[in-house]
Design a protein around this motif. Structure first.
Motif, PDB file in Angstrom:
ATOM      1  N   LEU A  28       0.826  -1.207   0.000  1.00  0.00           N
ATOM      2  CA  LEU A  28       0.000   0.000   0.000  1.00  0.00           C
ATOM      3  C   LEU A  28       0.862   1.260   0.000  1.00  0.00           C
ATOM      4  CD1 LEU A  28      -2.791  -1.023   2.555  1.00  0.00           C
ATOM      5  CD2 LEU A  28      -2.975  -0.902   0.067  1.00  0.00           C
ATOM      6  N   LEU A  29       1.975   1.248   0.724  1.00  0.00           N
ATOM      7  CA  LEU A  29       2.876   2.391   0.733  1.00  0.00           C
ATOM      8  C   LEU A  29       3.454   2.631  -0.663  1.00  0.00           C
ATOM      9  CD1 LEU A  29       4.397   4.598   2.272  1.00  0.00           C
ATOM     10  CD2 LEU A  29       6.103   2.872   2.910  1.00  0.00           C
ATOM     11  N   ALA A  30       3.734   1.550  -1.397  1.00  0.00           N
ATOM     12  CA  ALA A  30       4.259   1.649  -2.760  1.00  0.00           C
ATOM     13  C   ALA A  30       3.160   1.913  -3.782  1.00  0.00           C
ATOM     14  CB  ALA A  30       5.002   0.370  -3.123  1.00  0.00           C
ATOM     15  N   ARG A  31       1.910   2.003  -3.327  1.00  0.00           N
ATOM     16  CA  ARG A  31       0.743   2.252  -4.188  1.00  0.00           C
ATOM     17  C   ARG A  31       0.539   1.140  -5.217  1.00  0.00           C
ATOM     18  NH1 ARG A  31       1.234   6.068  -0.972  1.00  0.00           N
ATOM     19  NH2 ARG A  31       0.706   8.250  -1.433  1.00  0.00           N
ATOM     20  N   PRO A 100      -0.170   3.798   5.195  1.00  0.00           N
ATOM     21  CA  PRO A 100       0.589   3.056   6.213  1.00  0.00           C
ATOM     22  C   PRO A 100       1.415   3.911   7.161  1.00  0.00           C
ATOM     23  CG  PRO A 100       0.679   1.906   4.129  1.00  0.00           C
ATOM     24  CD  PRO A 100      -0.009   3.202   3.849  1.00  0.00           C
ATOM     25  N   LEU A 101       2.091   4.946   6.682  1.00  0.00           N
ATOM     26  CA  LEU A 101       2.894   5.777   7.578  1.00  0.00           C
ATOM     27  C   LEU A 101       2.016   6.687   8.417  1.00  0.00           C
ATOM     28  CD1 LEU A 101       5.949   6.729   5.319  1.00  0.00           C
ATOM     29  CD2 LEU A 101       5.814   4.982   7.100  1.00  0.00           C
ATOM     30  N   ALA A 102       0.945   7.196   7.828  1.00  0.00           N
ATOM     31  CA  ALA A 102       0.040   8.084   8.568  1.00  0.00           C
ATOM     32  C   ALA A 102      -0.706   7.329   9.657  1.00  0.00           C
ATOM     33  CB  ALA A 102      -0.949   8.741   7.605  1.00  0.00           C
ATOM     34  N   GLY A 111       9.656   2.687   6.246  1.00  0.00           N
ATOM     35  CA  GLY A 111       9.455   3.467   5.028  1.00  0.00           C
ATOM     36  C   GLY A 111      10.776   3.793   4.353  1.00  0.00           C
ATOM     37  N   LEU A 112      11.762   4.169   5.132  1.00  0.00           N
ATOM     38  CA  LEU A 112      13.085   4.489   4.579  1.00  0.00           C
ATOM     39  C   LEU A 112      13.755   3.240   3.999  1.00  0.00           C
ATOM     40  CD1 LEU A 112      14.347   6.913   7.372  1.00  0.00           C
ATOM     41  CD2 LEU A 112      13.771   7.528   5.010  1.00  0.00           C
ATOM     42  N   LEU A 113      13.526   2.103   4.626  1.00  0.00           N
ATOM     43  CA  LEU A 113      14.073   0.850   4.099  1.00  0.00           C
ATOM     44  C   LEU A 113      13.481   0.534   2.734  1.00  0.00           C
ATOM     45  CD1 LEU A 113      15.730  -1.768   4.398  1.00  0.00           C
ATOM     46  CD2 LEU A 113      13.778  -2.747   5.626  1.00  0.00           C
ATOM     47  N   LEU A 114      12.167   0.664   2.610  1.00  0.00           N
ATOM     48  CA  LEU A 114      11.524   0.408   1.323  1.00  0.00           C
ATOM     49  C   LEU A 114      12.036   1.384   0.266  1.00  0.00           C
ATOM     50  CD1 LEU A 114       9.466  -1.000  -0.481  1.00  0.00           C
ATOM     51  CD2 LEU A 114       7.718   0.560   0.402  1.00  0.00           C
ATOM     52  N   LEU A 115      12.200   2.645   0.647  1.00  0.00           N
ATOM     53  CA  LEU A 115      12.708   3.649  -0.289  1.00  0.00           C
ATOM     54  C   LEU A 115      14.097   3.265  -0.787  1.00  0.00           C
ATOM     55  CD1 LEU A 115      12.504   6.373  -1.723  1.00  0.00           C
ATOM     56  CD2 LEU A 115      13.361   7.453   0.371  1.00  0.00           C
ATOM     57  N   ALA A 116      14.970   2.819   0.102  1.00  0.00           N
ATOM     58  CA  ALA A 116      16.325   2.434  -0.289  1.00  0.00           C
ATOM     59  C   ALA A 116      16.309   1.276  -1.286  1.00  0.00           C
ATOM     60  CB  ALA A 116      17.135   2.065   0.946  1.00  0.00           C
ATOM     61  N   VAL A 117      15.442   0.293  -1.038  1.00  0.00           N
ATOM     62  CA  VAL A 117      15.341  -0.853  -1.944  1.00  0.00           C
ATOM     63  C   VAL A 117      14.849  -0.404  -3.325  1.00  0.00           C
ATOM     64  CG1 VAL A 117      14.100  -3.012  -2.385  1.00  0.00           C
ATOM     65  CG2 VAL A 117      15.001  -2.527  -0.092  1.00  0.00           C
ATOM     66  N   LEU A 118      13.841   0.434  -3.344  1.00  0.00           N
ATOM     67  CA  LEU A 118      13.291   0.908  -4.619  1.00  0.00           C
ATOM     68  C   LEU A 118      14.318   1.724  -5.401  1.00  0.00           C
ATOM     69  CD1 LEU A 118       9.724   1.939  -3.398  1.00  0.00           C
ATOM     70  CD2 LEU A 118      10.271   0.051  -4.956  1.00  0.00           C
ATOM     71  N   LEU A 119      15.065   2.572  -4.721  1.00  0.00           N
ATOM     72  CA  LEU A 119      16.070   3.385  -5.405  1.00  0.00           C
ATOM     73  C   LEU A 119      17.194   2.514  -5.966  1.00  0.00           C
ATOM     74  CD1 LEU A 119      16.298   6.512  -3.070  1.00  0.00           C
ATOM     75  CD2 LEU A 119      15.190   6.344  -5.312  1.00  0.00           C
ATOM     76  N   LEU A 120      17.561   1.470  -5.266  1.00  0.00           N
ATOM     77  CA  LEU A 120      18.585   0.556  -5.782  1.00  0.00           C
ATOM     78  C   LEU A 120      18.088  -0.159  -7.044  1.00  0.00           C
ATOM     79  CD1 LEU A 120      20.077  -1.010  -2.530  1.00  0.00           C
ATOM     80  CD2 LEU A 120      21.284   0.415  -4.206  1.00  0.00           C
ATOM     81  N   ILE A 121      16.828  -0.577  -7.019  1.00  0.00           N
ATOM     82  CA  ILE A 121      16.258  -1.222  -8.220  1.00  0.00           C
ATOM     83  C   ILE A 121      16.199  -0.210  -9.362  1.00  0.00           C
ATOM     84  CG2 ILE A 121      14.213  -2.328  -9.188  1.00  0.00           C
ATOM     85  CD1 ILE A 121      13.609  -3.376  -6.350  1.00  0.00           C
TER      86      ILE A 121
END
Length: 305
Positions: A28-31, A100-102, A111-121
């Motif tokens: 859900l955070l990644a939409r 999810p964060l709200a 949230g920051l962990l997911l962001l790091a994974v997405l940016l690496l991909i």
């Protein structure tokens, strides 16, 4: 005047609804429940890929596949950035309070962990594209990072969103052409105007809550002149696309698709009611088929040109 009812655009159905936590909240955070944004990021990239001159069909098709996957990843990354910035604001807005964060379903660290994974991909996708795209990527990331701040300092966050979400068009053009020239920039301008229009429609959903908590938006600014403003955005967008087609000497097969898209956009303006939040969401989503129509026009023009 108040909107008809509070609502949410979270789509907790299907496979996502059956995921265990925390994977459901990550999705859900990644939409991933709402692919509309991915399409609206990807389709202008297709416009650029098939507008650009000289590239082979094989190059365009490979880049289209890369842009499709990259759009999914980077749209998700942008949503995570937005939700990290806005987690306190989102908790006060009816439509976004369940994010999810709200809601607290995920922590800031998660949230920051997911962001790091997405940016690496995303970086993995980027290195598969031509070097000119590597040069443009930092600007795209800067826009993604700064967009959430726009609503705090300007009444035009939807315009900033246009620059951010529309960046797929010049990236696609540059990937196929090997450079970014005036026609690629004019296409970018057309996409910015289109996205300014439809994101303003999207923002009409939140006007009551935004006014209550002091959040600025183009939607609030243009509330009393919604139809003229959206009509102006779409008219200038269509004019820019016509100039792009003329300048690029596109095959005549592009023009019927532009005419169909024009009719669809005019219908959107005709039925627009900024005080009907669910209807605004429906009209926002209808920009996906409009994007497909125009993408088909660019592809057809390249095949027959």
């Amino acid at each position: 005047m108040s909107q008809t009812r509070a609502h949410t655009d979270i789509q907790l159905t299907g496979r996502i609804a059956r995921l265990p936590e925390p994977w459901r909240s990550y999705a859900l955070l990644a939409r991933l429940d709402r692919p509309v944004g991915t399409w609206l990021l990807f389709l202008p990239g297709v416009w650029g890929l098939f507008l650009a001159p000289n590239a082979s069909l094989q190059t365009r098709l490979i880049d289209t596949a890369l842009f499709a996957f990259g759009s999914l990843v980077m749209r998700s990354a942008g949503c995570v950035v937005n939700d990290i910035w806005d987690r306190d604001i989102d908790a006060k807005v009816a439509r976004t309070a369940g994010r999810p964060l709200a809601s607290g379903a995920l922590s800031l660290k998660q949230g920051l962990l997911l962001l790091a994974v997405l940016l690496l991909i995303g970086l993995g996708v980027l290195v598969c594209l031509p070097p000119v795209c590597w040069a443009l990527a930092p600007l795209a990331l800067l826009l993604v990072a700064l967009y959430p701040a726009a609503k705090r300092v300007t009444w035009w966050p939807q315009l900033v969103m246009g620059f951010t979400f529309g960046f797929g068009a010049p990236m696609g053009y540059a990937a196929a052409a090997g450079t970014l020239d005036g026609n690629g920039l004019l296409l970018y301008g057309a996409v910015i105007l289109w996205q300014l229009g439809f994101d303003t429609i999207y923002g009409f959903q939140d006007m009551d809550d935004d006014a209550r908590i002091g959040v600025r938006s183009t939607s609030r600014l243009m509330e009393k002149s919604a139809r003229p403003f959206i009509a102006t955005c779409y008219s200038l967008m269509l004019l820019a696309l016509a100039l792009v087609a003329i300048h690029a000497h596109l095959h005549w097969t592009f023009w019927p698709f532009l005419a169909v898209a024009t009719a669809m956009l005019l219908q959107q303006v005709r039925v627009l009611n900024p005080y009907d939040a669910p209807a605004c969401l429906r009209e926002f989503r209808r920009n996906v088929p409009i994007g497909f129509v125009l993408a088909t026009g660019f592809v057809a023009a390249r095949f027959f040109g």
